[in-house]
Design a protein around this motif. Sequence first.
Motif, PDB file in Angstrom:
ATOM      1  N   VAL A 430       0.844  -1.097  -0.017  1.00 57.56           N
ATOM      2  CA  VAL A 430      -0.042  -0.042  -0.109  1.00 57.56           C
ATOM      3  C   VAL A 430       0.855   1.219   0.051  1.00 57.56           C
ATOM      4  CG1 VAL A 430      -1.804   1.473   1.366  1.00 57.56           C
ATOM      5  CG2 VAL A 430      -2.070  -1.113   1.134  1.00 57.56           C
ATOM      6  N   SER A 431       1.828   1.204   0.778  1.00 63.42           N
ATOM      7  CA  SER A 431       2.638   2.519   0.960  1.00 63.42           C
ATOM      8  C   SER A 431       3.690   2.593  -0.632  1.00 63.42           C
ATOM      9  CB  SER A 431       3.946   2.155   2.092  1.00 63.42           C
ATOM     10  OG  SER A 431       3.432   2.220   3.449  1.00 63.42           O
ATOM     11  N   CYS A 432       4.054   1.595  -1.018  1.00 66.56           N
ATOM     12  CA  CYS A 432       4.376   1.912  -2.419  1.00 66.56           C
ATOM     13  C   CYS A 432       3.544   2.295  -3.456  1.00 66.56           C
ATOM     14  CB  CYS A 432       5.081   0.342  -2.771  1.00 66.56           C
ATOM     15  SG  CYS A 432       6.563  -0.356  -2.044  1.00 66.56           S
ATOM     16  N   TYR A 433       2.423   1.891  -3.420  1.00 63.72           N
ATOM     17  CA  TYR A 433       1.374   2.626  -4.325  1.00 63.72           C
ATOM     18  C   TYR A 433       1.170   3.977  -3.960  1.00 63.72           C
ATOM     19  CZ  TYR A 433      -3.158   3.697  -6.462  1.00 63.72           C
ATOM     20  OH  TYR A 433      -3.901   4.356  -7.277  1.00 63.72           O
ATOM     21  N   LEU A 434       1.075   4.195  -2.561  1.00 67.23           N
ATOM     22  CA  LEU A 434       0.670   5.678  -2.305  1.00 67.23           C
ATOM     23  C   LEU A 434       2.074   6.732  -2.634  1.00 67.23           C
ATOM     24  CD1 LEU A 434      -1.380   5.125   1.059  1.00 67.23           C
ATOM     25  CD2 LEU A 434      -2.197   6.107  -1.279  1.00 67.23           C
ATOM     26  N   VAL A 435       2.914   6.198  -2.508  1.00 63.18           N
ATOM     27  CA  VAL A 435       4.213   6.847  -3.032  1.00 63.18           C
ATOM     28  C   VAL A 435       4.203   7.267  -4.527  1.00 63.18           C
ATOM     29  CG1 VAL A 435       6.822   7.013  -3.204  1.00 63.18           C
ATOM     30  CG2 VAL A 435       5.749   6.352  -1.013  1.00 63.18           C
ATOM     31  N   LEU A 436       4.054   6.302  -5.182  1.00 60.34           N
ATOM     32  CA  LEU A 436       4.060   6.177  -6.556  1.00 60.34           C
ATOM     33  C   LEU A 436       2.900   6.920  -7.292  1.00 60.34           C
ATOM     34  CD1 LEU A 436       5.851   2.797  -7.387  1.00 60.34           C
ATOM     35  CD2 LEU A 436       6.900   5.013  -7.192  1.00 60.34           C
ATOM     36  N   ALA A 437       1.737   6.684  -6.818  1.00 60.78           N
ATOM     37  CA  ALA A 437       0.337   7.080  -7.349  1.00 60.78           C
ATOM     38  C   ALA A 437       0.474   8.710  -7.834  1.00 60.78           C
ATOM     39  CB  ALA A 437      -0.794   6.607  -6.494  1.00 60.78           C
ATOM     40  N   PRO A 438       0.894   9.424  -6.939  1.00 61.07           N
ATOM     41  CA  PRO A 438       0.621  10.901  -7.064  1.00 61.07           C
ATOM     42  C   PRO A 438       1.808  11.416  -8.032  1.00 61.07           C
ATOM     43  CG  PRO A 438       1.413  10.650  -4.886  1.00 61.07           C
ATOM     44  CD  PRO A 438       1.116   9.265  -5.165  1.00 61.07           C
ATOM     45  N   ILE A 439       3.032  10.780  -7.955  1.00 58.80           N
ATOM     46  CA  ILE A 439       3.872  10.862  -9.113  1.00 58.80           C
ATOM     47  C   ILE A 439       3.513  10.648 -10.248  1.00 58.80           C
ATOM     48  CG2 ILE A 439       6.511  10.661  -9.482  1.00 58.80           C
ATOM     49  CD1 ILE A 439       6.727  10.126  -6.382  1.00 58.80           C
ATOM     50  N   ILE A 440       3.056   9.570 -10.472  1.00 58.85           N
ATOM     51  CA  ILE A 440       2.905   8.849 -11.739  1.00 58.85           C
ATOM     52  C   ILE A 440       1.562   9.805 -12.367  1.00 58.85           C
ATOM     53  CG2 ILE A 440       1.851   6.951 -13.107  1.00 58.85           C
ATOM     54  CD1 ILE A 440       3.862   5.308 -11.060  1.00 58.85           C
ATOM     55  N   ASP A 441       0.407   9.816 -11.453  1.00 57.90           N
ATOM     56  CA  ASP A 441      -0.726  10.653 -11.858  1.00 57.90           C
ATOM     57  C   ASP A 441      -0.400  12.300 -12.462  1.00 57.90           C
ATOM     58  OD1 ASP A 441      -3.684  10.598 -12.095  1.00 57.90           O
ATOM     59  OD2 ASP A 441      -3.413  12.399 -10.712  1.00 57.90           O
ATOM     60  N   LYS A 442       0.527  12.810 -11.587  1.00 55.90           N
ATOM     61  CA  LYS A 442       0.773  14.227 -11.952  1.00 55.90           C
ATOM     62  C   LYS A 442       2.193  14.437 -11.548  1.00 55.90           C
ATOM     63  CE  LYS A 442      -3.744  16.385 -11.270  1.00 55.90           C
ATOM     64  NZ  LYS A 442      -4.630  17.285 -10.472  1.00 55.90           N
ATOM     65  N   PRO A 443       3.000  14.067 -12.493  1.00 57.75           N
ATOM     66  CA  PRO A 443       4.681  14.314 -12.433  1.00 57.75           C
ATOM     67  C   PRO A 443       4.827  15.738 -12.429  1.00 57.75           C
ATOM     68  CG  PRO A 443       4.231  13.488 -14.270  1.00 57.75           C
ATOM     69  CD  PRO A 443       2.849  13.129 -13.738  1.00 57.75           C
ATOM     70  N   GLN A 444       5.535  16.119 -11.321  1.00 60.79           N
ATOM     71  CA  GLN A 444       5.910  17.354 -11.230  1.00 60.79           C
ATOM     72  C   GLN A 444       7.508  17.862 -10.623  1.00 60.79           C
ATOM     73  OE1 GLN A 444       3.025  20.529  -9.690  1.00 60.79           O
ATOM     74  NE2 GLN A 444       1.404  18.846  -9.930  1.00 60.79           N
ATOM     75  N   LEU A 445       7.980  18.748 -10.915  1.00 61.36           N
ATOM     76  CA  LEU A 445       9.425  18.899 -10.320  1.00 61.36           C
ATOM     77  C   LEU A 445       9.511  19.147  -8.759  1.00 61.36           C
ATOM     78  CD1 LEU A 445      11.128  21.504 -13.133  1.00 61.36           C
ATOM     79  CD2 LEU A 445      11.714  19.104 -12.554  1.00 61.36           C
ATOM     80  N   GLU A 446       8.366  19.571  -8.194  1.00 61.01           N
ATOM     81  CA  GLU A 446       8.458  19.733  -6.768  1.00 61.01           C
ATOM     82  C   GLU A 446       8.783  18.486  -6.004  1.00 61.01           C
ATOM     83  OE1 GLU A 446       6.438  21.139  -8.852  1.00 61.01           O
ATOM     84  OE2 GLU A 446       6.122  23.105  -8.225  1.00 61.01           O
ATOM     85  N   TYR A 447       8.406  17.275  -6.668  1.00 62.48           N
ATOM     86  CA  TYR A 447       8.553  15.891  -6.224  1.00 62.48           C
ATOM     87  C   TYR A 447      10.102  15.640  -6.213  1.00 62.48           C
ATOM     88  CZ  TYR A 447       3.607  14.887  -6.122  1.00 62.48           C
ATOM     89  OH  TYR A 447       2.324  14.883  -5.873  1.00 62.48           O
ATOM     90  N   LEU A 448      10.930  16.194  -7.173  1.00 62.75           N
ATOM     91  CA  LEU A 448      12.126  16.143  -7.552  1.00 62.75           C
ATOM     92  C   LEU A 448      12.920  16.977  -6.292  1.00 62.75           C
ATOM     93  CD1 LEU A 448      14.767  14.934  -8.732  1.00 62.75           C
ATOM     94  CD2 LEU A 448      14.555  16.726 -10.487  1.00 62.75           C
ATOM     95  N   TYR A 449      12.403  17.961  -6.057  1.00 67.30           N
ATOM     96  CA  TYR A 449      13.121  18.955  -5.162  1.00 67.30           C
ATOM     97  C   TYR A 449      12.903  18.474  -3.691  1.00 67.30           C
ATOM     98  CZ  TYR A 449      12.618  22.500  -9.033  1.00 67.30           C
ATOM     99  OH  TYR A 449      12.610  23.033 -10.048  1.00 67.30           O
TER     100      TYR A 449
END
Length: 496
Positions: A430-449
């Motif tokens: 579940v944690s893996c999904y919740l980490v990856l879901a928002p990044i895959i759904d709306k990839p943004q540079l802020e996650y990289l920061y």
Amino acid sequence: MDDDSIKKRKESQNGSTSPSIVSHTKDEKPVKATVLQKDVGLVSGICLIVGTMIGSGIFISPKSVLLYSGAVGPCLLIWAACGVLATLGALCYAELGTMITKSGGEYSYLMEAYGPIPAYLFSWTTVMVLKPSSFAIITLSFAKYASTPFYPDCTPPEVVSKCLAAAAILVIVTVNSLSVKLASYVQNFFTAAKLLIILIIVVAGIVLLAQGNTENLTNAFDGTAQSFGAIGLAFYNGLWAYDGWNQLNFITEELINPYRNLPLAIIIGIPLVGVCYVMVNVAYFTVMTTNELLLSPAVAVTFGDRVLHPMSWIVPLFVVFSTFGSANGSCFTAGRLAYVSGREGHMVKILSYISLKRYTPAPALIFNGLLAIIYIMPADINTLINYFSFAQWMFYGMTALCLIVMRFTKKELHRPVKVPIVIPVLMVLVSCYLVLAPIIDKPQLEYLYCTIFIFGGLLLYYPFVHLKVNWARKIMRPITMHLQLLMEVVPPEKTE
């Protein structure tokens, strides 16, 4: 303090500490050792979990789950399922907390399972960003609802809200620094207050259902979202409302009989919150259609205006109580994480010092409060929390994995509570999904920061923690000494 007492304190800091928590001298009354005292009982533990989990979210905007689920039926199922997931996660933490009876929550478990670097990255991210910014957001929500009655025809000025939030932070930090028991009493009172308003909403909803107001609950699954991603985002928002289920693990050292009270508080507290959340949402749907709920700026206030008039003013009042109690619980646990990190050498040593008179981690509490006041200043810190929330679930997943790892690497450890291995496996997935879901759904540079910030902590870890460079220690020594004298704090004594 007289010379004999000072001498005795110095001897204890040099290693000649009595193995008991209370030391005795021939002509003096018993003197408590300078460690965190076991002052938190079962009721206070339950109130800490419930009071921290139930903040302003369930009263203001449960519409995010409805928006992504698409209909009433799946919305209610998701609220219930999130409660089950939170309970399963907390059961994993119950095993970890009774196996490793140290305060600090995930920090202590990551240290035991993986070593210092993952534990340091967790403390760096959580102490510097997640805990204080969350504290700031909760107090800003408190300030908004506390100031609204004074500005009936307009939105309260931003400067007023921010000053009131800063004042709330100062009051809460002062209460927590003065006494653990006082902070527990405050938490118990405000938890009782928020449970009272939830009871009022639920009872009103049951009465309305009995009167036949079931139109919005018929054909409850019409319009259900078909997208797997949308359902995932609904879960994400629901689990955000349940955040706080791990709070008791941050204060394990202060819990009376943790082997009994930690799992018992979890088993009572989290399902109680789950039932409250589902029943409150049912009550909302008895008076509002899905469109009305989605358009409401504060769902509980709309409910109060329609059902509780002329007593509708009690809803915003109790939202103020709820947010204040949630902020108090957040401060209580955040201070313990900074304290444990300082004790392990991953933060400056002064954060691990304890008040000589109050037996509270005052420096850690004050540090968390100062950071929270700083985070109040920017225009929108909600964005910051949204982008860092994926990091929170990354650490939850790593902690659940700790349980699996230590089943093989730490077989000798005593486990008063032992959960089936399938539960931590599910939490990791579940944690893996919740980490990856928002990044895959709306990839943004802020996650990289955010990722750069997390791993950027290693730039401080290598010279200051791993190498322990001398010039840094020389700079910090006089600062620590002056702060120690100013705040009347001492290093914690070692007890067996």
